[in-house]
Enzyme design. Structure first.
Site, PDB file in Angstrom:
ATOM      1  N   ASN A   1       0.794  -1.045  -0.107  1.00 50.31           N
ATOM      2  CA  ASN A   1       0.106  -0.044  -0.012  1.00 50.31           C
ATOM      3  C   ASN A   1       0.964   1.300  -0.039  1.00 50.31           C
ATOM      4  OD1 ASN A   1      -1.791   2.042   0.516  1.00 50.31           O
ATOM      5  ND2 ASN A   1      -2.137   1.184   2.742  1.00 50.31           N
TER       6      ASN A   1
ATOM      7  N   GLY B   1       2.800   2.213  10.701  1.00 51.07           N
ATOM      8  CA  GLY B   1       3.802   3.267  10.394  1.00 51.07           C
ATOM      9  C   GLY B   1       4.630   3.792  11.689  1.00 51.07           C
TER      10      GLY B   1
ATOM     11  N   HIS C   1      -9.490   1.035   5.397  1.00 48.58           N
ATOM     12  CA  HIS C   1      -8.015   0.920   5.903  1.00 48.58           C
ATOM     13  C   HIS C   1      -8.342   2.184   7.019  1.00 48.58           C
ATOM     14  CE1 HIS C   1      -4.070   2.324   6.579  1.00 48.58           C
ATOM     15  NE2 HIS C   1      -3.625   1.435   5.880  1.00 48.58           N
TER      16      HIS C   1
ATOM     17  N   SER D   1       3.792  -2.129   9.990  1.00 49.16           N
ATOM     18  CA  SER D   1       5.383  -2.129  10.443  1.00 49.16           C
ATOM     19  C   SER D   1       5.956  -3.413   9.895  1.00 49.16           C
ATOM     20  CB  SER D   1       5.740  -1.784  11.861  1.00 49.16           C
ATOM     21  OG  SER D   1       5.262  -0.480  12.020  1.00 49.16           O
TER      22      SER D   1
ATOM     23  N   LYS E   1       0.153   4.213  -0.206  1.00 45.34           N
ATOM     24  CA  LYS E   1      -0.443   5.640   0.288  1.00 45.34           C
ATOM     25  C   LYS E   1      -0.532   6.578  -0.722  1.00 45.34           C
ATOM     26  CE  LYS E   1      -0.196   3.433   4.760  1.00 45.34           C
ATOM     27  NZ  LYS E   1       0.137   3.375   6.331  1.00 45.34           N
TER      28      LYS E   1
ATOM     29  N   GLU F   1      -4.843  -5.075  11.026  1.00 43.20           N
ATOM     30  CA  GLU F   1      -3.911  -4.048  10.930  1.00 43.20           C
ATOM     31  C   GLU F   1      -3.890  -3.426  12.230  1.00 43.20           C
ATOM     32  OE1 GLU F   1      -2.119  -2.722   7.144  1.00 43.20           O
ATOM     33  OE2 GLU F   1      -3.959  -1.745   7.057  1.00 43.20           O
TER      34      GLU F   1
ATOM     35  N   GLU G   1      -6.790   4.554   8.044  1.00 43.80           N
ATOM     36  CA  GLU G   1      -6.529   5.998   7.996  1.00 43.80           C
ATOM     37  C   GLU G   1      -7.812   6.487   7.301  1.00 43.80           C
ATOM     38  OE1 GLU G   1      -2.847   5.552   5.555  1.00 43.80           O
ATOM     39  OE2 GLU G   1      -1.731   4.906   7.465  1.00 43.80           O
TER      40      GLU G   1
HETATM   41  P1  PGA Z   1       3.028   0.185   7.413  1.00 47.52           P
HETATM   42  O1  PGA Z   1       1.652   0.674   6.817  1.00 47.52           O
HETATM   43  O2  PGA Z   1       3.724  -1.056   6.821  1.00 47.52           O
HETATM   44  O3  PGA Z   1       4.000   1.637   7.218  1.00 47.52           O
HETATM   45  O4  PGA Z   1       3.042   0.288   8.871  1.00 47.52           O
HETATM   46  C1  PGA Z   1       0.688  -0.853   6.929  1.00 47.52           C
HETATM   47  C2  PGA Z   1      -0.617  -0.371   6.189  1.00 47.52           C
HETATM   48  O5  PGA Z   1      -0.902   0.955   6.720  1.00 47.52           O
HETATM   49  O6  PGA Z   1      -1.257  -0.944   5.360  1.00 47.52           O
END
Ligand code: PGA
Length: 253
Positions: free
Chosen positions: A11, A174, A96, A213, A13, A168, A98
């Site tokens: 992803n 992140g 997601h 992560s 983003k 997640e 976010e």
């Molecule tokens: P990350 O994000 O690997 O940077 O923690 C995962 C995601 O948001 O799908």
């Protein structure tokens, strides 16, 4: 040996550029040799068509990070799932954290988006996960099951099984602070058990990804867990080299 083919999804983003897409695709095609793993990349909508063309002829698939529930209409700035499919996308991220956190997406809206993805012929990747406060309050499983049930109660389990679930934990996204393999496995087991209550056979075949992560160093251990069928990778998917290493780890699971 798991009956489920591992899946690694990246992803991006809101990152990338036209040049980045070309370089990434060329490097990824060179590096990913595993045909035992499904590989998907979720670029920003603006680059979806470019990435599909750059990956033409190889098995790596492309998906949208978000879409509207309607197929067309007066919704300025929105992208329909049908448009994602029209550009050659095969998948759609739904729910997601976010989107839930910054764009106010509710469980109901996410269930609508899951259904809209299927209507357009896209396979949805339903993201679920608790915040740190929820985990500390002992509510993690309750929150994840509520998010899951919002979709499974709306749709037939056979339809849900056309998609993939991604667990997640919000506190791991992140942050560099990943769930331990045991913590992740436990939640994946709970998710599969919840799906199993509706149809044990379909639940057994459904892929449940871990995200938060994930990187080339921790991917192997996470994916060795019995109910972890791959990863949804954010930051580490922005390097073709790092992403390909995660794909290799999934192949060795
Ligand atoms: P990350 O994000 O690997 O940077 O923690 C995962 C995601 O948001 O799908």
């Amino acid at each position: 040996m798991s009956p489920r083919r591992p899946l690694v999804a990246g992803n991006w983003k809101m990152n990338g550029s036209a040049e980045f897409v070309q370089n990434f695709a060329a490097e990824l095609v060179d590096r990913v040799v595993e045909d035992a793993v499904s590989v998907i990349v979720f670029p920003p909508a603006a680059y979806l068509g470019t990435l599909v063309r750059a990956l033409e002829g190889c098995a790596i698939e492309v998906g949208g990070q978000n879409a509207h529930t309607e197929a067309a209409g007066a919704f300025t700035g929105e992208v329909a799932p049908e448009m994602v499919a029209d550009l050659g996308g095969r998948w759609l991220l739904v729910g997601h954290s976010e989107r839930r956190q910054y764009f106010g997406e509710t469980d109901d809206l996410i269930a609508d988006k899951f259904a809209a993805a299927l209507r357009a012929g896209l396979a949805p990747v339903l993201c679920v996960g608790e915040t740190l406060e929820e985990r500390e309050a002992g509510e993690a499983e309750g929150v994840v099951c509520r998010q899951l049930l919002a979709v499974t109660q709306r749709l037939d389990i056979a339809q849900v099984a056309l998609g993939v679930v991604a667990y997640e934990p919000v506190w791991a996204i992140g942050t560099g602070w990943t769930a331990t393999p045991d913590q992740a496995q436990e939640m994946h087991r709970v998710i599969r058990a919840a799906l199993s209550e509706q149809d044990a056979k379909l639940a057994e075949g459904m892929r449940i990804l871990y995200g938060g992560s994930v990187n080339a160093d921790n991917a192997g251990e996470l994916m060795a867990q019995p109910d972890i069928d791959g990863g949804l990778v954010g930051g580490a998917s922005l390097s073709a080299e790092g992403f390909a290493a995660i794909v290799a780890a999934a192949a060795g699971r």
